[in-house]
Design an enzyme around this catalytic site. Structure first.
Site, PDB file in Angstrom:
ATOM      1  N   HIS A 165      25.226   0.193  35.355  1.00 20.70           N
ATOM      2  CA  HIS A 165      26.634   0.115  35.639  1.00 20.70           C
ATOM      3  C   HIS A 165      26.906   1.144  36.833  1.00 20.70           C
ATOM      4  CE1 HIS A 165      27.207   3.881  33.422  1.00 20.70           C
ATOM      5  NE2 HIS A 165      26.595   3.390  32.250  1.00 20.70           N
TER       6      HIS A 165
ATOM      7  N   SER B 261      26.231   1.805  28.782  1.00 21.99           N
ATOM      8  CA  SER B 261      25.663   0.615  28.476  1.00 21.99           C
ATOM      9  C   SER B 261      26.286   0.004  27.046  1.00 21.99           C
ATOM     10  CB  SER B 261      24.116   0.860  28.383  1.00 21.99           C
ATOM     11  OG  SER B 261      23.867   1.362  29.730  1.00 21.99           O
TER      12      SER B 261
ATOM     13  N   ASP C 261      26.415  13.182  29.625  1.00 18.96           N
ATOM     14  CA  ASP C 261      25.490  13.586  28.668  1.00 18.96           C
ATOM     15  C   ASP C 261      25.164  15.044  28.767  1.00 18.96           C
ATOM     16  OD1 ASP C 261      24.155  11.102  27.202  1.00 18.96           O
ATOM     17  OD2 ASP C 261      24.222  10.722  29.537  1.00 18.96           O
TER      18      ASP C 261
ATOM     19  N   GLY D 153      28.461   3.902  36.823  1.00 13.01           N
ATOM     20  CA  GLY D 153      28.282   5.170  36.454  1.00 13.01           C
ATOM     21  C   GLY D 153      26.743   5.622  37.118  1.00 13.01           C
ATOM     22  N   HIS D 154      25.758   4.772  36.643  1.00 13.63           N
ATOM     23  CA  HIS D 154      24.206   4.953  37.365  1.00 13.63           C
ATOM     24  C   HIS D 154      24.317   4.955  38.655  1.00 13.63           C
ATOM     25  CE1 HIS D 154      23.595   3.228  33.058  1.00 13.63           C
ATOM     26  NE2 HIS D 154      22.923   4.195  32.910  1.00 13.63           N
TER      27      HIS D 154
ATOM     28  N   GLY E 234      23.941  12.673  34.642  1.00 14.01           N
ATOM     29  CA  GLY E 234      25.505  12.393  34.254  1.00 14.01           C
ATOM     30  C   GLY E 234      26.048  13.336  33.554  1.00 14.01           C
TER      31      GLY E 234
HETATM   32  P1  AMP Z   1      21.164   6.111  30.422  1.00 14.34           P
HETATM   33  O1  AMP Z   1      20.683   4.999  31.250  1.00 14.34           O
HETATM   34  O2  AMP Z   1      22.362   5.970  29.556  1.00 14.34           O
HETATM   35  O3  AMP Z   1      19.953   7.056  29.949  1.00 14.34           O
HETATM   36  O4  AMP Z   1      21.954   7.105  31.696  1.00 14.34           O
HETATM   37  C1  AMP Z   1      20.987   7.464  32.725  1.00 14.34           C
HETATM   38  C2  AMP Z   1      21.842   8.643  33.270  1.00 14.34           C
HETATM   39  O5  AMP Z   1      23.104   8.068  33.776  1.00 14.34           O
HETATM   40  C3  AMP Z   1      22.054   9.938  32.607  1.00 14.34           C
HETATM   41  O6  AMP Z   1      21.670  10.990  33.319  1.00 14.34           O
HETATM   42  C4  AMP Z   1      23.512   9.656  32.164  1.00 14.34           C
HETATM   43  O7  AMP Z   1      24.123  10.727  31.888  1.00 14.34           O
HETATM   44  C5  AMP Z   1      24.226   8.997  33.567  1.00 14.34           C
HETATM   45  N1  AMP Z   1      25.529   8.299  33.168  1.00 14.34           N
HETATM   46  C6  AMP Z   1      25.539   7.202  32.173  1.00 14.34           C
HETATM   47  N2  AMP Z   1      26.709   6.823  32.386  1.00 14.34           N
HETATM   48  C7  AMP Z   1      27.597   7.433  33.260  1.00 14.34           C
HETATM   49  C8  AMP Z   1      28.691   7.699  33.570  1.00 14.34           C
HETATM   50  N3  AMP Z   1      29.731   6.664  32.998  1.00 14.34           N
HETATM   51  N4  AMP Z   1      29.137   8.204  34.773  1.00 14.34           N
HETATM   52  C9  AMP Z   1      28.201   9.235  35.186  1.00 14.34           C
HETATM   53  N5  AMP Z   1      26.725   9.251  34.866  1.00 14.34           N
HETATM   54  C10 AMP Z   1      26.530   8.570  33.777  1.00 14.34           C
END
Ligand code: AMP
Length: 251
Positions: A31, A184, A148, A33-34, A145
């Protein structure tokens, strides 16, 4: 854009390129954010790598792992569109050639609070896979991000403990218009649940006092796991039905 599944092939390719590498680890279902992390990575490095890997060793809840949304083709086209150079999408066998015999673990006061308290072994699985990914991609900069928050805390400590020459860069949380962090897991919420999550997010951002917040959140059909402060941030985790969401904000 190149796609690699095999760690050794990716390592060889990276060595032959001899460039300043930026790396963004993800579990896919990308999304905005990623994509913000990815854009920063492209801007600040010469070769940008994104991994897409749903790491089962960091899930303490099997059904959460089984239900994790997989949208690989869509993710790849989003990454190609913004100009990512390499996608790394390994399998479990690629990533865990020894099973999961060898692992990184953390054990201190912080591993016993917040996510550490409620998601047993989550940080051990997360640190183990991040160590593997950093060793495979050998980045100059790696992007995470701030959603986390505790994850960044432990990754920075691991990088220091193992003398890894890598900058760990925290990026601000990307939110929707109701202050709900993009996630997600939001895709698993039905319309009514999404509305609840947005109301919770707005409430969370309107109050700083923990007791007041707990009172205000009582009217929503959620199960709060924790609302606690840590490192000058307020942190929340809660369930809407089966779906667990987290958020944090600076105090
Ligand atoms: P994930 O796919 O959920 O493991 O996330 C991958 C990276 O994207 C991690 O470093 C998360 O902290 C970051 N991330 C996920 N959602 C967001 C968001 N809304 N804003 C900023 N970073 C994000």
């Amino acid at each position: 854009m190149k796609i690699f599944n095999c760690p050794l092939k990716l390592q060889n390719f990276i060595l032959s390129e001899n460039k300043k590498i930026g790396f963004v680890p993800t579990m896919g279902n990308l999304h905005d954010g990623h994509l913000e992390l990815c854009k920063k990575c492209i801007d600040e490095n010469d070769l940008s790598i994104v991994s897409i890997y749903v790491n089962q060793t960091q899930f303490n809840n099997q059904s959460d792992f089984n239900n994790y949304p997989i949208t690989f083709d869509d993710d790849v086209s989003k990454l190609e569109k913004i100009g990512i150079d390499i996608v790394f999408a390994p399998t479990f066998d690629n990533m865990y050639p020894d099973g999961f015999d060898t692992k990184i673990s953390c054990n201190n006061d912080v591993s016993k609070i917040l996510e550490g308290k409620y998601r047993k072994n989550h940080f051990n699985g997360m640190l183990s896979v991040v160590m593997k990914l950093l060793n495979i991609t050998r980045p100059y900069n790696a992007y995470f991000g701030e959603k986390d928050f505790q994850q960044i805390y432990f990754i920075k400590r691991m990088v220091k403990a193992y003398f890894l020459p890598i900058n760990i860069i925290g990026c601000p949380i990307v939110r929707d218009e109701h202050m709900l962090p993009l996630s997600s897991r939001n895709n698993r919420l039905n319309k009514k649940q999404l509305q609840i999550a947005q109301n919770v997010a707005t409430t969370f951002h309107n109050y700083d006092d923990i007791e007041t917040l707990k009172q205000k959140l009582k009217k929503y059909d959620i199960k709060v796991e924790y609302i606690e402060s840590f490192e000058n941030h307020l942190h929340i985790a809660y369930f809407i039905g089966e779906i667990r969401l987290i958020d944090n904000k600076k105090l």
